[in-house]
Design a protein around this motif. Sequence first.
Motif, PDB file in Angstrom:
ATOM      1  N   GLN A  13       3.252   9.012   3.495  1.00 25.14           N
ATOM      2  CA  GLN A  13       2.808   9.164   2.102  1.00 25.14           C
ATOM      3  C   GLN A  13       1.375   9.698   2.036  1.00 25.14           C
ATOM      4  N   MET A  14       0.513   9.223   2.937  1.00 23.65           N
ATOM      5  CA  MET A  14      -0.854   9.753   2.968  1.00 23.65           C
ATOM      6  C   MET A  14      -0.849  11.221   3.365  1.00 23.65           C
TER       7      MET A  14
ATOM      8  N   GLU B  11      -9.109   6.970   5.068  1.00 26.74           N
ATOM      9  CA  GLU B  11      -9.804   6.942   6.343  1.00 26.74           C
ATOM     10  C   GLU B  11      -9.885   5.526   6.902  1.00 26.74           C
ATOM     11  N   LYS B  12     -10.054   4.550   6.017  1.00 26.44           N
ATOM     12  CA  LYS B  12     -10.112   3.162   6.470  1.00 26.44           C
ATOM     13  C   LYS B  12      -8.765   2.728   7.036  1.00 26.44           C
ATOM     14  N   ILE B  13      -7.679   3.133   6.365  1.00 27.86           N
ATOM     15  CA  ILE B  13      -6.341   2.774   6.860  1.00 27.86           C
ATOM     16  C   ILE B  13      -6.080   3.440   8.206  1.00 27.86           C
ATOM     17  N   LYS B  14      -6.467   4.719   8.334  1.00 31.69           N
ATOM     18  CA  LYS B  14      -6.250   5.418   9.601  1.00 31.69           C
ATOM     19  C   LYS B  14      -7.081   4.810  10.722  1.00 31.69           C
ATOM     20  N   ALA B  15      -8.296   4.371  10.384  1.00 30.93           N
ATOM     21  CA  ALA B  15      -9.142   3.754  11.407  1.00 30.93           C
ATOM     22  C   ALA B  15      -8.536   2.458  11.929  1.00 30.93           C
ATOM     23  N   SER B  16      -7.809   1.744  11.064  1.00 31.37           N
ATOM     24  CA  SER B  16      -7.174   0.491  11.495  1.00 31.37           C
ATOM     25  C   SER B  16      -6.012   0.737  12.450  1.00 31.37           C
ATOM     26  N   GLU B  17      -5.519   1.987  12.515  1.00 33.19           N
ATOM     27  CA  GLU B  17      -4.397   2.301  13.391  1.00 33.19           C
ATOM     28  C   GLU B  17      -4.844   2.723  14.784  1.00 33.19           C
TER      29      GLU B  17
ATOM     30  N   ARG C 114       4.156   0.989   8.331  1.00 32.44           N
ATOM     31  CA  ARG C 114       2.977   1.799   8.666  1.00 32.44           C
ATOM     32  C   ARG C 114       3.351   3.271   8.788  1.00 32.44           C
ATOM     33  N   PHE C 115       4.511   3.565   9.366  1.00 30.48           N
ATOM     34  CA  PHE C 115       4.955   4.947   9.481  1.00 30.48           C
ATOM     35  C   PHE C 115       5.181   5.570   8.107  1.00 30.48           C
TER      36      PHE C 115
ATOM     37  N   LYS D 230       0.830  -1.200   0.000  1.00 29.91           N
ATOM     38  CA  LYS D 230       0.000   0.000   0.000  1.00 29.91           C
ATOM     39  C   LYS D 230       0.865   1.251   0.000  1.00 29.91           C
ATOM     40  N   ARG D 231       1.963   1.193   0.786  1.00 33.66           N
ATOM     41  CA  ARG D 231       2.890   2.328   0.805  1.00 33.66           C
ATOM     42  C   ARG D 231       3.473   2.576  -0.575  1.00 33.66           C
ATOM     43  N   ASP D 232       3.857   1.499  -1.276  1.00 33.72           N
ATOM     44  CA  ASP D 232       4.438   1.654  -2.611  1.00 33.72           C
ATOM     45  C   ASP D 232       3.423   2.227  -3.597  1.00 33.72           C
TER      46      ASP D 232
END
Length: 656
Positions: free
Chosen positions: A324-325, A300-306, A318-319, A263-265
């Motif tokens: 990147q986001m 938002e979904k990725i942030k909610a998982s954190e 993750r960092f 996802k980062r890539d």
Amino acid sequence: MASMSTNQKWQMICMYELQQGPGSPSKGQASPSAKSSPPPRTGSGRGLTRGPSMKLFPGAGDQPASSPQQASTGPRGAEAKDSGKQDKVRSGRGRATTPEHWIADLKAYDHPFTLDQAETLKLQVRAASASWLGEFYDKGGLRATIERLTEVACAVPKLDEDLMLQSELLKCLKAAMNHKLGVDAMMSNPALVPALSLSLDSEDVYIATQTLELLAVVMVDGPEGHKCILDAFDYFKLVKGERCRFFTLVHVLWSGATELSFKRDVILFLNTIINSSQELEARVEIRSDLIYAGVLEAFEKIKASEEGLEEDDISDDRFDLEMQMQLFETVMHSDNNETLHEFRGAQTFSLAEPKEVFSALHSVAMEFDCSAQFHSTLQHLLLIPSYDQLGKDMWEQVEELVHEIVVPEQEKAYELTVPKVKSLLSWKDRMEELSQDAAEKASAAETLRYTVQDLEVKLKKVEEKEKLQALEARVLELTEAKAKVDEELAAANLKAAGGAIGGGVSSGGGGDAVVTALRKEVEDLKHQLATQGNPAGAPVKLKDDPQFQKYFKMLAMHLPRPAVELKMQADGVDPKVLDMDPEGPSPNQPKAQVLLKDDPQFQKYFKMLAMHLPRPAVELKMQADGVDPKVLDMDPEGPSPNQPAAGGPSSGGAGG
């Protein structure tokens, strides 16, 4: 002949596009998405989850140890053992691998291209000299490799052997792109890039990552490379039937099974595409496609998982993903600030947000009472077909026509960028302010004009009233003087009757003369008082009458007649006056008196006297005409007895 499967059809489409170059279908050719295209992805059922991820810009020989290709390919980065001076490497079949032989094997579609051949070609390209590579590229080796890669990428169903072969072919391309000759060969054949992008649609994350790396190498090769990548994703959208560009990449961010490193890539790749664009409009367009595909919701979904994670639990991947986001959102907010425009000094909206632009346009249409035309225009635009090249062409024609209509002549040769739009909008707002200010000043000037006219009428009435008062005072003064003279005359007559006849007669004669003079002056003043403000023979025109003058001026200034009639009714004036002749006499003035000498019945007799004809001869002529000769004894400057005069003809002058 047996009918072709869907897989065979897609292979033929991809091969044809690769030969013809990317772009929209020609006229008369149906779009691939029109008939046999797979349905757009809905975000469920399939994710790029197989195999580990790798960095976006790694070295040519890096490969994770856990890759499913590891067992068959051996450690990546192994170099050919020979010195590289020889341009021949023996294949598993033992024959010389010259550029011609490799190209022939790649184009032999009646024989499968094996995994061993792909591995050997990879080693050959890594160890080859510049002359071998130049010959390989000049004779179409790069095109043949991508054609074979496209065949494998479109295979349905796809076996593990197909995935391994696809991965090795991508490694061959990576080995080629590590050399400047390979990059130049790819950029000289931009039609190869869209075909290469089809490998993004893979269930294997490693294959998708390799494809991203190759596309990134092309993208950073200057503006032409960036354009090739955008064209490639347009082609990918057309072939795969996506509803918008980059939908497959955004779908990766939605998938919960995709590793964070991949996802980062993906976000790094998307940031690179956006930030490589020098023009604000290009960045906004790319970002709009991503937002439509759901990239912000995916964030938002990725942030909610954190949520709930401790700082120590946050991995490096993750960092990096969060960074990147954050970069994506920071650049987006910066671009949005550049597109903000203050609308009419009150409302601020973004020129990059279609909904805000539509809202501002709708408010303008409502303000200028053009909502019907605005609604009709929208209804016509709804008739433009969707999901078709014809519809796209029609949208481009609409854009050109609108540009031709609204943009000033001196600006039509230039592209309508966001700064240019903001400049034109500011100019438009300023012109509207000046126009409104001018209208307000014109209205104020018209009000002042009517005020001045009313004051002039009032002043004239005051002056006339003062004159009348002065005349009345003079008449009163003369009347008192006349009464006093009459008293003195009566006293003198009484005295004369007592015996002083000579002196009395003389005094009486002088008194009669004074009385006669006073009477004549009083009558003249009465006549002047009766005709004050409207002398005989000088009629007032209807349009010049102070009572009606302002209404005719309002019509002359092109004010609507119904508005003028309403004003007349409010003032207590009959609107039918407007139907009368403006050049005709006003109904407010008395009829002009005709002098005795100007009366057609008597005019010729006074002319005869003026010509020194004997009066007896004139009297005989009057008797012959049936006219009373006593008319000659009347005042020629007085009113004629043939017209009704105010107060009637004066009897004092005739009797005297």
